[in-house]
Design a protein around this motif. Structure first.
Motif, PDB file in Angstrom:
ATOM      1  N   UNK A 107      40.508  53.643  47.934  1.00  0.00           N
ATOM      2  CA  UNK A 107      40.975  53.150  49.449  1.00  0.00           C
ATOM      3  C   UNK A 107      42.045  51.923  49.212  1.00  0.00           C
ATOM      4  N   UNK A 108      42.220  51.492  47.931  1.00  0.00           N
ATOM      5  CA  UNK A 108      43.235  50.266  48.071  1.00  0.00           C
ATOM      6  C   UNK A 108      44.432  50.582  47.883  1.00  0.00           C
ATOM      7  N   UNK A 109      45.319  49.638  48.029  1.00  0.00           N
ATOM      8  CA  UNK A 109      46.573  50.018  48.439  1.00  0.00           C
ATOM      9  C   UNK A 109      47.644  49.385  47.224  1.00  0.00           C
ATOM     10  N   UNK A 110      46.904  49.002  46.149  1.00  0.00           N
ATOM     11  CA  UNK A 110      47.586  48.594  44.837  1.00  0.00           C
ATOM     12  C   UNK A 110      48.430  49.730  44.332  1.00  0.00           C
ATOM     13  N   UNK A 111      48.047  50.830  44.243  1.00  0.00           N
ATOM     14  CA  UNK A 111      48.960  51.984  43.512  1.00  0.00           C
ATOM     15  C   UNK A 111      49.057  52.986  44.549  1.00  0.00           C
ATOM     16  N   UNK A 138      40.754  48.374  36.199  1.00  0.00           N
ATOM     17  CA  UNK A 138      40.637  46.963  36.880  1.00  0.00           C
ATOM     18  C   UNK A 138      39.239  46.696  37.180  1.00  0.00           C
ATOM     19  N   UNK A 139      38.486  47.520  37.897  1.00  0.00           N
ATOM     20  CA  UNK A 139      37.102  47.260  38.285  1.00  0.00           C
ATOM     21  C   UNK A 139      36.202  47.423  37.062  1.00  0.00           C
ATOM     22  N   UNK A 152      27.179  31.197  40.531  1.00  0.00           N
ATOM     23  CA  UNK A 152      28.092  32.233  41.363  1.00  0.00           C
ATOM     24  C   UNK A 152      29.325  32.444  40.696  1.00  0.00           C
ATOM     25  N   UNK A 153      29.736  31.607  39.794  1.00  0.00           N
ATOM     26  CA  UNK A 153      31.282  31.555  39.117  1.00  0.00           C
ATOM     27  C   UNK A 153      31.457  33.062  38.732  1.00  0.00           C
ATOM     28  N   UNK A 154      30.648  33.891  38.133  1.00  0.00           N
ATOM     29  CA  UNK A 154      30.978  35.349  37.496  1.00  0.00           C
ATOM     30  C   UNK A 154      31.461  36.145  38.705  1.00  0.00           C
ATOM     31  N   UNK A 155      30.618  36.017  39.905  1.00  0.00           N
ATOM     32  CA  UNK A 155      30.865  36.985  40.724  1.00  0.00           C
ATOM     33  C   UNK A 155      32.017  36.624  41.949  1.00  0.00           C
ATOM     34  N   UNK A 156      31.948  35.124  42.022  1.00  0.00           N
ATOM     35  CA  UNK A 156      33.075  34.746  42.988  1.00  0.00           C
ATOM     36  C   UNK A 156      34.233  34.550  42.366  1.00  0.00           C
ATOM     37  N   UNK A 157      34.601  34.367  41.167  1.00  0.00           N
ATOM     38  CA  UNK A 157      35.852  34.236  40.497  1.00  0.00           C
ATOM     39  C   UNK A 157      36.105  35.053  39.299  1.00  0.00           C
ATOM     40  N   UNK A 158      35.648  35.367  38.513  1.00  0.00           N
ATOM     41  CA  UNK A 158      36.067  36.336  37.474  1.00  0.00           C
ATOM     42  C   UNK A 158      36.140  37.674  37.733  1.00  0.00           C
ATOM     43  N   UNK A 159      34.970  38.146  38.395  1.00  0.00           N
ATOM     44  CA  UNK A 159      35.156  39.612  38.900  1.00  0.00           C
ATOM     45  C   UNK A 159      36.457  39.941  39.609  1.00  0.00           C
ATOM     46  N   UNK A 160      36.703  39.227  40.756  1.00  0.00           N
ATOM     47  CA  UNK A 160      37.609  39.559  41.514  1.00  0.00           C
ATOM     48  C   UNK A 160      39.038  39.151  41.111  1.00  0.00           C
ATOM     49  N   UNK A 161      39.237  38.215  39.990  1.00  0.00           N
ATOM     50  CA  UNK A 161      40.674  37.881  39.489  1.00  0.00           C
ATOM     51  C   UNK A 161      40.834  39.046  38.356  1.00  0.00           C
ATOM     52  N   UNK A 162      40.058  39.282  37.682  1.00  0.00           N
ATOM     53  CA  UNK A 162      39.979  40.442  36.822  1.00  0.00           C
ATOM     54  C   UNK A 162      40.413  41.515  37.474  1.00  0.00           C
ATOM     55  N   UNK A 219      44.145  41.719  39.001  1.00  0.00           N
ATOM     56  CA  UNK A 219      45.491  41.670  38.143  1.00  0.00           C
ATOM     57  C   UNK A 219      45.594  42.750  37.670  1.00  0.00           C
ATOM     58  N   UNK A 220      44.711  43.770  37.515  1.00  0.00           N
ATOM     59  CA  UNK A 220      45.039  45.321  36.976  1.00  0.00           C
ATOM     60  C   UNK A 220      45.340  46.265  38.006  1.00  0.00           C
ATOM     61  N   UNK A 221      46.260  46.988  38.482  1.00  0.00           N
ATOM     62  CA  UNK A 221      46.381  47.631  39.523  1.00  0.00           C
ATOM     63  C   UNK A 221      46.090  49.236  39.520  1.00  0.00           C
ATOM     64  N   UNK A 222      45.752  49.527  38.058  1.00  0.00           N
ATOM     65  CA  UNK A 222      45.018  50.913  37.976  1.00  0.00           C
ATOM     66  C   UNK A 222      43.591  51.053  37.770  1.00  0.00           C
TER      67      UNK A 222
END
Length: 74
Positions: A11-15, A23-24, A58-68, A71-74
């Protein structure tokens, strides 16, 4: 038998295919690596500074996971 964790986000519009797998999945792996280090540190800091400890944990869930993941659209 343990397998490689694969995360799928549809359901993403990244690709044009509207699904993300790479990415996930890399986001989850980065989350796990960072969490192994930051959660014990955050738990120790929590003993003295509650807010700072919560923020570290909370840093891994709030910052690391969403940013990685984003970043990768596929």
């Amino acid at each position: 038998m343990a397998g490689i964790p694969v995360c799928v986000q549809c359901g993403t519009t990244a690709n044009p295919f509207r699904c993300k797998v790479v990415g996930p999945t890399l986001g989850f792996l980065a989350f796990a690596v960072v969490a192994i280090v930051e959660w014990p540190v955050g738990a120790f800091v929590y003993l003295f500074k509650h807010r700072k400890g919560r923020r570290i944990m909370a840093h891994p869930a709030a910052v690391v996971y969403p940013s990685v993941t984003s970043t990768i659209p596929i």
